[in-house]
Design a protein around this motif. Structure first.
Motif, PDB file in Angstrom:
ATOM      1  N   ARG A  85       0.847  -1.184   0.000  1.00 48.44           N
ATOM      2  CA  ARG A  85       0.000   0.000   0.000  1.00 48.44           C
ATOM      3  C   ARG A  85       0.883   1.233   0.000  1.00 48.44           C
ATOM      4  NH1 ARG A  85      -1.765   3.315   3.775  1.00 48.44           N
ATOM      5  NH2 ARG A  85      -0.906   2.021   5.453  1.00 48.44           N
ATOM      6  N   LEU A  86       0.530   2.216  -0.814  1.00 50.33           N
ATOM      7  CA  LEU A  86       1.313   3.436  -0.961  1.00 50.33           C
ATOM      8  C   LEU A  86       0.623   4.586  -0.233  1.00 50.33           C
ATOM      9  CD1 LEU A  86       2.068   3.030  -4.753  1.00 50.33           C
ATOM     10  CD2 LEU A  86       3.705   2.707  -2.885  1.00 50.33           C
ATOM     11  N   ARG A  87       1.381   5.289   0.592  1.00 55.11           N
ATOM     12  CA  ARG A  87       0.789   6.415   1.327  1.00 55.11           C
ATOM     13  C   ARG A  87       0.441   7.561   0.389  1.00 55.11           C
ATOM     14  NH1 ARG A  87       5.314   4.971   4.631  1.00 55.11           N
ATOM     15  NH2 ARG A  87       4.645   3.701   6.400  1.00 55.11           N
ATOM     16  N   ASP A  88       1.187   7.705  -0.698  1.00 56.57           N
ATOM     17  CA  ASP A  88       0.903   8.737  -1.708  1.00 56.57           C
ATOM     18  C   ASP A  88       0.546   8.044  -3.023  1.00 56.57           C
ATOM     19  OD1 ASP A  88       3.450   7.715  -1.780  1.00 56.57           O
ATOM     20  OD2 ASP A  88       4.480   9.661  -1.859  1.00 56.57           O
ATOM     21  N   ALA A  89      -0.442   7.169  -2.939  1.00 56.84           N
ATOM     22  CA  ALA A  89      -0.781   6.280  -4.058  1.00 56.84           C
ATOM     23  C   ALA A  89      -1.374   7.017  -5.246  1.00 56.84           C
ATOM     24  CB  ALA A  89      -1.764   5.215  -3.579  1.00 56.84           C
ATOM     25  N   PRO A  90      -0.996   6.620  -6.473  1.00 56.65           N
ATOM     26  CA  PRO A  90      -1.686   7.139  -7.663  1.00 56.65           C
ATOM     27  C   PRO A  90      -3.130   6.673  -7.667  1.00 56.65           C
ATOM     28  CG  PRO A  90       0.384   6.043  -8.240  1.00 56.65           C
ATOM     29  CD  PRO A  90       0.109   5.708  -6.807  1.00 56.65           C
ATOM     30  N   ALA A  91      -4.040   7.560  -8.065  1.00 59.86           N
ATOM     31  CA  ALA A  91      -5.454   7.214  -8.149  1.00 59.86           C
ATOM     32  C   ALA A  91      -5.832   6.977  -9.601  1.00 59.86           C
ATOM     33  CB  ALA A  91      -6.302   8.325  -7.553  1.00 59.86           C
ATOM     34  N   ARG A  92      -6.836   6.141  -9.819  1.00 65.31           N
ATOM     35  CA  ARG A  92      -7.325   5.888 -11.182  1.00 65.31           C
ATOM     36  C   ARG A  92      -8.827   5.648 -11.146  1.00 65.31           C
ATOM     37  NH1 ARG A  92      -8.474   0.026 -12.523  1.00 65.31           N
ATOM     38  NH2 ARG A  92      -7.128   0.201 -14.342  1.00 65.31           N
ATOM     39  N   MET A  93      -9.437   5.873 -12.307  1.00 66.66           N
ATOM     40  CA  MET A  93     -10.876   5.720 -12.447  1.00 66.66           C
ATOM     41  C   MET A  93     -11.154   4.781 -13.616  1.00 66.66           C
ATOM     42  SD  MET A  93     -13.886   6.832 -11.296  1.00 66.66           S
ATOM     43  CE  MET A  93     -13.670   8.496 -10.636  1.00 66.66           C
ATOM     44  N   GLU A  94     -12.064   3.827 -13.394  1.00 65.79           N
ATOM     45  CA  GLU A  94     -12.499   2.969 -14.487  1.00 65.79           C
ATOM     46  C   GLU A  94     -13.763   3.560 -15.103  1.00 65.79           C
ATOM     47  OE1 GLU A  94     -12.748  -1.206 -13.774  1.00 65.79           O
ATOM     48  OE2 GLU A  94     -10.778  -1.295 -12.820  1.00 65.79           O
ATOM     49  N   HIS A  95     -13.812   3.530 -16.428  1.00 70.31           N
ATOM     50  CA  HIS A  95     -14.940   4.079 -17.186  1.00 70.31           C
ATOM     51  C   HIS A  95     -15.489   3.026 -18.132  1.00 70.31           C
ATOM     52  CE1 HIS A  95     -14.059   8.468 -16.377  1.00 70.31           C
ATOM     53  NE2 HIS A  95     -12.877   7.951 -16.120  1.00 70.31           N
ATOM     54  N   LEU A  96     -16.773   3.118 -18.403  1.00 73.44           N
ATOM     55  CA  LEU A  96     -17.417   2.403 -19.490  1.00 73.44           C
ATOM     56  C   LEU A  96     -17.832   3.439 -20.516  1.00 73.44           C
ATOM     57  CD1 LEU A  96     -18.854  -0.049 -20.839  1.00 73.44           C
ATOM     58  CD2 LEU A  96     -20.832   0.473 -19.392  1.00 73.44           C
ATOM     59  N   ILE A  97     -17.454   3.241 -21.787  1.00 66.09           N
ATOM     60  CA  ILE A  97     -17.814   4.219 -22.813  1.00 66.09           C
ATOM     61  C   ILE A  97     -18.525   3.537 -23.973  1.00 66.09           C
ATOM     62  CG2 ILE A  97     -15.902   5.748 -22.231  1.00 66.09           C
ATOM     63  CD1 ILE A  97     -14.509   4.758 -24.828  1.00 66.09           C
ATOM     64  N   TRP A  98     -19.328   4.337 -24.705  1.00 61.87           N
ATOM     65  CA  TRP A  98     -19.993   3.878 -25.916  1.00 61.87           C
ATOM     66  C   TRP A  98     -20.150   5.082 -26.835  1.00 61.87           C
ATOM     67  CZ3 TRP A  98     -22.041   4.256 -21.092  1.00 61.87           C
ATOM     68  CH2 TRP A  98     -23.108   5.135 -20.892  1.00 61.87           C
ATOM     69  N   SER A  99     -20.614   4.854 -28.044  1.00 58.67           N
ATOM     70  CA  SER A  99     -20.661   5.904 -29.052  1.00 58.67           C
ATOM     71  C   SER A  99     -21.684   6.976 -28.717  1.00 58.67           C
ATOM     72  CB  SER A  99     -20.992   5.295 -30.421  1.00 58.67           C
ATOM     73  OG  SER A  99     -21.168   6.313 -31.395  1.00 58.67           O
ATOM     74  N   ARG A 100     -21.456   8.184 -29.235  1.00 55.90           N
ATOM     75  CA  ARG A 100     -22.424   9.271 -29.100  1.00 55.90           C
ATOM     76  C   ARG A 100     -23.622   9.048 -30.016  1.00 55.90           C
ATOM     77  NH1 ARG A 100     -19.076  14.674 -29.973  1.00 55.90           N
ATOM     78  NH2 ARG A 100     -21.161  15.539 -29.682  1.00 55.90           N
ATOM     79  N   PHE A 101     -23.491   8.137 -30.967  1.00 57.70           N
ATOM     80  CA  PHE A 101     -24.605   7.837 -31.866  1.00 57.70           C
ATOM     81  C   PHE A 101     -25.412   6.671 -31.300  1.00 57.70           C
ATOM     82  CE2 PHE A 101     -21.356   9.881 -34.412  1.00 57.70           C
ATOM     83  CZ  PHE A 101     -22.095  10.849 -35.066  1.00 57.70           C
ATOM     84  N   PRO A 102     -26.657   6.510 -31.735  1.00 58.31           N
ATOM     85  CA  PRO A 102     -27.483   5.425 -31.199  1.00 58.31           C
ATOM     86  C   PRO A 102     -26.786   4.074 -31.340  1.00 58.31           C
ATOM     87  CG  PRO A 102     -28.833   6.932 -32.480  1.00 58.31           C
ATOM     88  CD  PRO A 102     -27.406   7.355 -32.683  1.00 58.31           C
ATOM     89  N   PRO A 103     -26.753   3.282 -30.282  1.00 55.61           N
ATOM     90  CA  PRO A 103     -26.055   1.997 -30.348  1.00 55.61           C
ATOM     91  C   PRO A 103     -26.826   0.976 -31.168  1.00 55.61           C
ATOM     92  CG  PRO A 103     -27.176   2.221 -28.255  1.00 55.61           C
ATOM     93  CD  PRO A 103     -27.331   3.540 -28.962  1.00 55.61           C
ATOM     94  N   SER A 104     -26.123  -0.040 -31.637  1.00 63.32           N
ATOM     95  CA  SER A 104     -26.779  -1.151 -32.328  1.00 63.32           C
ATOM     96  C   SER A 104     -27.675  -1.890 -31.338  1.00 63.32           C
ATOM     97  CB  SER A 104     -25.733  -2.106 -32.892  1.00 63.32           C
ATOM     98  OG  SER A 104     -25.069  -2.782 -31.825  1.00 63.32           O
ATOM     99  N   PRO A 105     -28.599  -2.698 -31.822  1.00 58.75           N
ATOM    100  CA  PRO A 105     -29.434  -3.475 -30.893  1.00 58.75           C
ATOM    101  C   PRO A 105     -28.614  -4.332 -29.936  1.00 58.75           C
ATOM    102  CG  PRO A 105     -30.401  -3.507 -33.076  1.00 58.75           C
ATOM    103  CD  PRO A 105     -29.067  -2.836 -33.218  1.00 58.75           C
ATOM    104  N   ALA A 106     -27.528  -4.941 -30.427  1.00 60.60           N
ATOM    105  CA  ALA A 106     -26.696  -5.779 -29.560  1.00 60.60           C
ATOM    106  C   ALA A 106     -25.994  -4.938 -28.501  1.00 60.60           C
ATOM    107  CB  ALA A 106     -25.673  -6.544 -30.395  1.00 60.60           C
ATOM    108  N   ALA A 107     -25.465  -3.785 -28.910  1.00 65.29           N
ATOM    109  CA  ALA A 107     -24.789  -2.913 -27.946  1.00 65.29           C
ATOM    110  C   ALA A 107     -25.765  -2.366 -26.921  1.00 65.29           C
ATOM    111  CB  ALA A 107     -24.081  -1.772 -28.677  1.00 65.29           C
ATOM    112  N   ALA A 108     -26.958  -1.988 -27.376  1.00 62.14           N
ATOM    113  CA  ALA A 108     -27.963  -1.477 -26.448  1.00 62.14           C
ATOM    114  C   ALA A 108     -28.373  -2.548 -25.440  1.00 62.14           C
ATOM    115  CB  ALA A 108     -29.192  -0.996 -27.226  1.00 62.14           C
ATOM    116  N   ALA A 109     -28.482  -3.795 -25.893  1.00 67.50           N
ATOM    117  CA  ALA A 109     -28.844  -4.888 -24.993  1.00 67.50           C
ATOM    118  C   ALA A 109     -27.741  -5.149 -23.980  1.00 67.50           C
ATOM    119  CB  ALA A 109     -29.140  -6.149 -25.798  1.00 67.50           C
ATOM    120  N   PHE A 110     -26.485  -5.062 -24.427  1.00 63.93           N
ATOM    121  CA  PHE A 110     -25.364  -5.285 -23.507  1.00 63.93           C
ATOM    122  C   PHE A 110     -25.285  -4.176 -22.461  1.00 63.93           C
ATOM    123  CE2 PHE A 110     -20.773  -4.929 -22.443  1.00 63.93           C
ATOM    124  CZ  PHE A 110     -20.625  -6.171 -21.845  1.00 63.93           C
ATOM    125  N   LEU A 111     -25.449  -2.931 -22.902  1.00 66.07           N
ATOM    126  CA  LEU A 111     -25.429  -1.820 -21.957  1.00 66.07           C
ATOM    127  C   LEU A 111     -26.589  -1.929 -20.969  1.00 66.07           C
ATOM    128  CD1 LEU A 111     -24.493   1.040 -24.440  1.00 66.07           C
ATOM    129  CD2 LEU A 111     -23.078   0.232 -22.547  1.00 66.07           C
TER     130      LEU A 111
END
Length: 295
Positions: free
Chosen positions: A257-283
């Protein structure tokens, strides 16, 4: 110009071999070659240079390939939309994921989705966050799981923050610091490090933390594969920085464990355009609501 001809061109471009392309397309090689030659006559340009040793795209072929892929994707998307209107989810689901994603149990999520939607062809690519952001923008990936420094937001895409965490230092068994409850970055300054390549988000998380602490370090080993990274650490060659949640999956490697540990964030991203039916179902399976209109 027929979609099948475009499909043959894409297959040859991807395999660099007419025989393997024919096998992939489930046709005899002579039929595939005939259709490509017919398309070349129609276009008035050669798409491939062929020698006894290799096949490669001509400049005309390089120009034609992206449009051919777009046409095939559009045709597949149209078929998927028609099927979705009848209540069936089908088509392609292309996913990108960093190798250290922990906010989602991705193998289990993919298994559950496959059992629910067996007509969807799932592909998964492992790689770097910045590559995935660009591929989602371009539409070659439907969704992607990223790891970014805190405060950095992916641009040109839609997204959701999944989890915030810290990095830990991972050392070999028997390392002099193994067993310590906590260390400072200063205490690691003389250690050779293994890390991801420069100018990647995964590397930036560590670099920024050391810079903020006013500590210099030597990255002796640059790798793109987390398994290779952990193998080097096991040999006692270097120290690595990995997400704390991911390090718990490496019980043979002590995590500090680091007292001055680097921080990170996990993100989920998808397109700004309407997703496909499969992508919409997965999301939707991930409890993400998506808009049906582009930004």
């Amino acid at each position: 110009m027929e979609l099948q001809q475009m499909r043959y061109v894409v297959a040859v471009a991807e395999t660099s071999n007419f025989t393997r392309a024919a096998e992939q397309c489930l046709v005899v090689q002579s039929a595939l070659s005939h259709q490509i030659a017919r398309l070349e006559r129609e276009l008035g340009a050669k798409l491939f240079d062929r020698t006894s040793r290799r096949v490669r795209l001509t400049p005309a072929g390089e120009a034609f390939l992206p449009a051919a892929r777009q046409a095939l994707d559009a045709a597949e998307r149209a078929q998927a939309e028609v099927a979705a209107a009848a209540g069936e989810i089908r088509g392609r689901l292309a996913i990108g994921a960093i190798p250290t994603v922990t906010a989602v149990d991705l193998p289990t999520a993919l298994k559950d989705f496959h059992l629910r939607h067996r007509q969807v062809r799932i592909t998964l690519r492992s790689g770097a966050s910045e590559e995935f952001i660009e591929r989602v923008r371009q539409g070659t990936l439907d969704v992607a799981f990223l790891g970014l420094p805190v405060g950095v937001r992916p641009k040109g895409v839609r997204g959701r923050e999944l989890a915030r965490g810290e990095l830990v230092a991972v050392v070999a068994p028997g390392h002099p610091l193994a067993g310590r409850e906590g260390v400072d970055l200063e205490q690691l300054s003389d250690e050779p490090f293994v890390d991801f390549p420069q100018d990647t988000a995964a590397r930036a998380q560590s670099d920024e933390a050391f810079a903020a602490a006013g500590v210099r370090r030597e990255v002796a080993f640059e790798v793109t594969n987390v398994d290779f990274m952990t193998s080097l650490i096991r040999q006692g060659l270097c120290v690595g920085m990995l997400p704390a949640a991911f390090a718990t999956e490496l019980p043979d490697l002590p995590a500090l464990r680091l007292r001055d540990a680097p921080a990170r964030m996990e993100h989920l991203i998808w397109s700004r355009f309407p997703p496909s039916p499969a992508a919409a179902a997965f999301l939707s399976a991930l409890d993400v609501r998506v808009s049906s209109t582009p930004d």
